[in-house]
Scaffold this active site. Sequence first.
Site, mmCIF file in Angstrom:
data_model
loop_
_atom_site.group_PDB
_atom_site.id
_atom_site.type_symbol
_atom_site.label_atom_id
_atom_site.label_comp_id
_atom_site.label_asym_id
_atom_site.label_seq_id
_atom_site.Cartn_x
_atom_site.Cartn_y
_atom_site.Cartn_z
ATOM 1 N N LYS A 43 0.812 -1.202 0.000
ATOM 2 C CA LYS A 43 0.000 0.000 0.000
ATOM 3 C C LYS A 43 0.856 1.267 0.000
ATOM 4 O O LYS A 43 0.416 2.333 -0.386
ATOM 5 C CB LYS A 43 -0.883 0.016 1.273
ATOM 6 C CG LYS A 43 -1.868 -1.081 1.415
ATOM 7 C CD LYS A 43 -2.613 -0.893 2.761
ATOM 8 C CE LYS A 43 -3.506 -2.058 3.055
ATOM 9 N NZ LYS A 43 -4.092 -1.952 4.417
ATOM 10 N N GLU A 99 8.253 2.482 -5.654
ATOM 11 C CA GLU A 99 8.244 1.975 -4.275
ATOM 12 C C GLU A 99 8.233 3.134 -3.288
ATOM 13 O O GLU A 99 8.747 4.218 -3.586
ATOM 14 C CB GLU A 99 9.521 1.154 -4.026
ATOM 15 C CG GLU A 99 9.340 -0.356 -4.100
ATOM 16 C CD GLU A 99 8.696 -0.938 -2.838
ATOM 17 O OE1 GLU A 99 7.957 -0.207 -2.140
ATOM 18 O OE2 GLU A 99 8.921 -2.117 -2.571
ATOM 19 N N ASP A 100 7.706 2.870 -2.108
ATOM 20 C CA ASP A 100 7.783 3.872 -1.045
ATOM 21 C C ASP A 100 9.176 3.889 -0.414
ATOM 22 O O ASP A 100 9.786 4.930 -0.233
ATOM 23 C CB ASP A 100 6.696 3.617 0.023
ATOM 24 C CG ASP A 100 6.670 2.159 0.518
ATOM 25 O OD1 ASP A 100 7.408 1.311 -0.024
ATOM 26 O OD2 ASP A 100 5.888 1.873 1.447
ATOM 27 N N ILE A 101 9.667 2.685 -0.089
ATOM 28 C CA ILE A 101 10.943 2.621 0.629
ATOM 29 C C ILE A 101 11.661 1.318 0.292
ATOM 30 O O ILE A 101 11.026 0.272 0.155
ATOM 31 C CB ILE A 101 10.710 2.768 2.156
ATOM 32 C CG1 ILE A 101 12.032 2.852 2.917
ATOM 33 C CG2 ILE A 101 9.828 1.673 2.722
ATOM 34 C CD1 ILE A 101 11.872 3.413 4.330
ATOM 35 N N ASP A 103 14.556 -1.017 1.867
ATOM 36 C CA ASP A 103 15.289 -1.252 3.119
ATOM 37 C C ASP A 103 16.383 -2.277 2.812
ATOM 38 O O ASP A 103 17.469 -1.926 2.355
ATOM 39 C CB ASP A 103 14.264 -1.728 4.156
ATOM 40 C CG ASP A 103 14.830 -1.933 5.544
ATOM 41 O OD1 ASP A 103 16.029 -1.736 5.742
ATOM 42 O OD2 ASP A 103 14.055 -2.309 6.452
ATOM 43 N N GLY A 105 16.223 -4.472 0.421
ATOM 44 C CA GLY A 105 16.231 -4.659 -1.029
ATOM 45 C C GLY A 105 15.577 -5.955 -1.484
ATOM 46 O O GLY A 105 15.380 -6.164 -2.676
ATOM 47 N N THR A 107 12.470 -7.013 -1.256
ATOM 48 C CA THR A 107 11.171 -6.817 -1.918
ATOM 49 C C THR A 107 11.366 -6.349 -3.358
ATOM 50 O O THR A 107 10.749 -6.888 -4.291
ATOM 51 C CB THR A 107 10.320 -5.779 -1.135
ATOM 52 O OG1 THR A 107 10.217 -6.210 0.218
ATOM 53 C CG2 THR A 107 8.938 -5.628 -1.743
ATOM 54 N N LYS A 131 17.033 3.174 2.511
ATOM 55 C CA LYS A 131 17.883 2.980 3.694
ATOM 56 C C LYS A 131 19.176 2.328 3.209
ATOM 57 O O LYS A 131 19.318 1.101 3.232
ATOM 58 C CB LYS A 131 17.177 2.065 4.706
ATOM 59 C CG LYS A 131 15.952 2.687 5.349
ATOM 60 C CD LYS A 131 15.392 1.761 6.426
ATOM 61 C CE LYS A 131 14.125 2.311 7.021
ATOM 62 N NZ LYS A 131 13.483 1.380 7.976
#
Length: 177
Positions: A43, A99-101, A103, A105, A107, A131
């Site tokens: 989401k 993507e939002d973030i 972290d 990697g 995902t 990140k």
Amino acid sequence: MSGKPPPVLISESDIEKRVTELAIQISGDYQDKGDLVLVGVLKGAFVFLADLSRRMTIPRTIEFIAVSSYQSGSLSSGAVRLVMDVRGSIEGRHVLIVEDIVDTGHTLKYLIGMLQSHRPASIRTCTLLHKADSAEVDIDIDYIGFSIGDEWVVGYGLDYAEHDRTLPYIGTVTPTD
Ligand code: 5GP
């Protein structure tokens, strides 16, 4: 969850400025390539995708994909799981994963592999937040909004156990799990 709003890490105006810059950069990079499919990762990326896509100046269409890589809260559930695939065909088309973030990697790496099986013309990646110190896998990220440290962030689409997703800025929270 206390009633206090999370402290600001990235302000609304800084987000707006950076998202506009990214939209201009991406529009320039794709201007001679025909239409671009923006694949937003649900989401968390829904706010970023909405703002980014509206500031772009090239032909573009929107798709969504949903994965689950974390249980509620901040603890990783391990493997990435596909919850919803794209609906339209992306075969032979240029794809930008939004993507939002990023972290560790994991995902994004999974998503690239998964979307590659749909045989697009190309796949690039864009994330609002990165990140960088948390990377566990080697992936190319083509467009990065902001690099941040290893802290849990919320707002502008990002949540902590479904809280704070609609904050207009990026704030930090201290996970309790
Ligand atoms: P990765 O697979 O790169 O470790 O994690 C990517 C996913 O983890 C993101 O799409 C997001 O759902 C979640 N995530 C990682 N860090 C944060 C964070 O600081 N805040 C929020 N809300 N989600 C995060």
